[in-house]
Write a protein that holds these residues in place. Structure first.
Motif, PDB file in Angstrom:
ATOM      1  N   ASP A 121       3.720   4.193  -9.490  1.00  0.00           N
ATOM      2  CA  ASP A 121       3.889   3.014 -10.342  1.00  0.00           C
ATOM      3  C   ASP A 121       5.149   2.206 -10.045  1.00  0.00           C
ATOM      4  O   ASP A 121       5.163   0.983 -10.216  1.00  0.00           O
ATOM      5  CB  ASP A 121       3.932   3.439 -11.818  1.00  0.00           C
ATOM      6  N   MET A 122       6.228   2.878  -9.650  1.00  0.00           N
ATOM      7  CA  MET A 122       7.525   2.209  -9.505  1.00  0.00           C
ATOM      8  C   MET A 122       7.519   1.238  -8.319  1.00  0.00           C
ATOM      9  O   MET A 122       7.261   1.632  -7.186  1.00  0.00           O
ATOM     10  CB  MET A 122       8.623   3.254  -9.317  1.00  0.00           C
ATOM     11  N   VAL A 123       7.798  -0.036  -8.590  1.00  0.00           N
ATOM     12  CA  VAL A 123       7.672  -1.079  -7.576  1.00  0.00           C
ATOM     13  C   VAL A 123       8.595  -0.840  -6.386  1.00  0.00           C
ATOM     14  O   VAL A 123       8.167  -0.966  -5.230  1.00  0.00           O
ATOM     15  CB  VAL A 123       7.935  -2.472  -8.197  1.00  0.00           C
ATOM     16  N   THR A 124       9.854  -0.501  -6.635  1.00  0.00           N
ATOM     17  CA  THR A 124      10.792  -0.303  -5.512  1.00  0.00           C
ATOM     18  C   THR A 124      10.332   0.825  -4.600  1.00  0.00           C
ATOM     19  O   THR A 124      10.440   0.726  -3.368  1.00  0.00           O
ATOM     20  CB  THR A 124      12.210  -0.008  -6.035  1.00  0.00           C
ATOM     21  N   SER A 125       9.808   1.886  -5.190  1.00  0.00           N
ATOM     22  CA  SER A 125       9.325   3.009  -4.379  1.00  0.00           C
ATOM     23  C   SER A 125       8.047   2.643  -3.638  1.00  0.00           C
ATOM     24  O   SER A 125       7.858   3.029  -2.473  1.00  0.00           O
ATOM     25  CB  SER A 125       9.094   4.236  -5.265  1.00  0.00           C
ATOM     26  N   LYS A 126       7.167   1.907  -4.286  1.00  0.00           N
ATOM     27  CA  LYS A 126       5.943   1.454  -3.621  1.00  0.00           C
ATOM     28  C   LYS A 126       6.296   0.648  -2.386  1.00  0.00           C
ATOM     29  O   LYS A 126       5.726   0.854  -1.306  1.00  0.00           O
ATOM     30  CB  LYS A 126       5.100   0.574  -4.555  1.00  0.00           C
ATOM     31  N   LEU A 127       7.234  -0.260  -2.539  1.00  0.00           N
ATOM     32  CA  LEU A 127       7.612  -1.130  -1.429  1.00  0.00           C
ATOM     33  C   LEU A 127       8.237  -0.335  -0.280  1.00  0.00           C
ATOM     34  O   LEU A 127       8.011  -0.639   0.891  1.00  0.00           O
ATOM     35  CB  LEU A 127       8.574  -2.217  -1.915  1.00  0.00           C
ATOM     36  N   SER A 128       8.997   0.702  -0.615  1.00  0.00           N
ATOM     37  CA  SER A 128       9.588   1.534   0.425  1.00  0.00           C
ATOM     38  C   SER A 128       8.510   2.301   1.193  1.00  0.00           C
ATOM     39  O   SER A 128       8.557   2.406   2.425  1.00  0.00           O
ATOM     40  CB  SER A 128      10.594   2.515  -0.185  1.00  0.00           C
ATOM     41  N   ILE A 129       7.530   2.836   0.476  1.00  0.00           N
ATOM     42  CA  ILE A 129       6.410   3.523   1.141  1.00  0.00           C
ATOM     43  C   ILE A 129       5.669   2.556   2.052  1.00  0.00           C
ATOM     44  O   ILE A 129       5.370   2.872   3.213  1.00  0.00           O
ATOM     45  CB  ILE A 129       5.443   4.098   0.088  1.00  0.00           C
ATOM     46  N   ILE A 130       5.380   1.372   1.539  1.00  0.00           N
ATOM     47  CA  ILE A 130       4.651   0.361   2.306  1.00  0.00           C
ATOM     48  C   ILE A 130       5.428  -0.036   3.557  1.00  0.00           C
ATOM     49  O   ILE A 130       4.865  -0.113   4.662  1.00  0.00           O
ATOM     50  CB  ILE A 130       4.371  -0.871   1.425  1.00  0.00           C
ATOM     51  N   GLU A 131       6.722  -0.274   3.405  1.00  0.00           N
ATOM     52  CA  GLU A 131       7.562  -0.647   4.548  1.00  0.00           C
ATOM     53  C   GLU A 131       7.587   0.439   5.617  1.00  0.00           C
ATOM     54  O   GLU A 131       7.458   0.156   6.811  1.00  0.00           O
ATOM     55  CB  GLU A 131       8.990  -0.915   4.072  1.00  0.00           C
ATOM     56  N   ASN A 132       7.777   1.676   5.187  1.00  0.00           N
ATOM     57  CA  ASN A 132       7.838   2.781   6.138  1.00  0.00           C
ATOM     58  C   ASN A 132       6.534   2.924   6.908  1.00  0.00           C
ATOM     59  O   ASN A 132       6.538   3.073   8.141  1.00  0.00           O
ATOM     60  CB  ASN A 132       8.163   4.089   5.406  1.00  0.00           C
TER      61      ASN A 132
END
Length: 235
Positions: A121-132
């Motif tokens: 759910d957490m947006v910052t963590s989602k974005l980090s997963i997506i970026e990686n």
């Protein structure tokens, strides 16, 4: 043979491909738990599961591992136990911790994933997963919001650039564009979010998020189907 019926549908070669695949699932709650269920029963040979949480009584209405007997137990432990009761040969790597940008290297450096599933759910963590995943050229599918929704028929798979309605997708769409990420497969709902009730039965200024049994579960199984079809190049 556990997967005999599946072999009849997709063939021995594809079944072997799934057996040799490694999928990581971030978040094993309402959506992620059913992603794992679909992948395990679909023949994936190795799963990494990441979740820091324990089962709460409010999870029972929508999470596959949540019952009155599992309240307070660690989610990744329950997922592992369930997965191995379905397929004793599956390899499970479990991480009972929260994924953050600061510890992302632990999950992505020197790893060899076939596919990444983001169901947190957490947006910052989602974005980090997506970026990686994007930078490492690993296929990924990201779940958008399923809270405050009642219509599982409104769920669909699309590129993030083609999404509409979903408030979380709107945020992710903007952020991935700012990061130069050209494409991102997502599961989202075209249903307008419903205003949840407050304890006094009003809907004025409610900040709560409601959820029901059949939307997160359907979302998770759709994601699992997409992962399996992509790995096997099935149309």
């Amino acid at each position: 043979m556990i997967f005999k019926r599946e072999e009849l549908l997709i063939g021995k070669e594809n079944l072997e491909r799934l057996k040799n695949s490694h999928v990581i699932v971030f978040g094993v709650g309402g959506v992620g738990g059913f992603v794992v269920e679909g992948l395990v029963r679909g023949g994936i040979g190795e799963l990494s599961i990441v979740d820091f949480d324990t089962v709460d009584i409010t999870n029972i209405n929508r999470q596959i591992i949540a019952t009155t007997e599992t309240i307070g137990k660690v989610k990744v432990d329950l997922i592992e136990e369930r997965a191995k009761s379905i397929n004793p040969q599956i390899k499970i790597n479990k991480f009972n911790e929260k994924f953050l940008r600061e510890n992302s290297s632990k999950f992505f450096e020197n790893k060899n994933y076939t596919y990444v599933v983001d169901a947190i759910d957490m947006v910052t963590s989602k974005l980090s997963i997506i970026e990686n995943a994007y930078n490492l050229n690993i296929p990924i599918i990201s779940s958008m919001g399923t809270g405050n929704k009642l219509d599982p028929m409104a769920l669909e798979i699309a590129d993030i650039s083609k999404t509409s309605v979903c408030p979380l997708a709107r945020v992710i769409r903007k952020e991935v564009k700012n990061r130069g990420i050209k494409k991102l497969k997502v599961l989202y709902s075209k249903e307008n979010p419903r205003k949840p009730f407050n304890e006094d039965n009003s809907r004025e200024k409610s900040v709560n998020v409601g959820s029901i049994s059949f939307v997160p579960s359907v979302a998770g199984l759709i994601i699992a189907s997409e992962v399996i079809k992509d790995i096997c190049n099935l149309k």
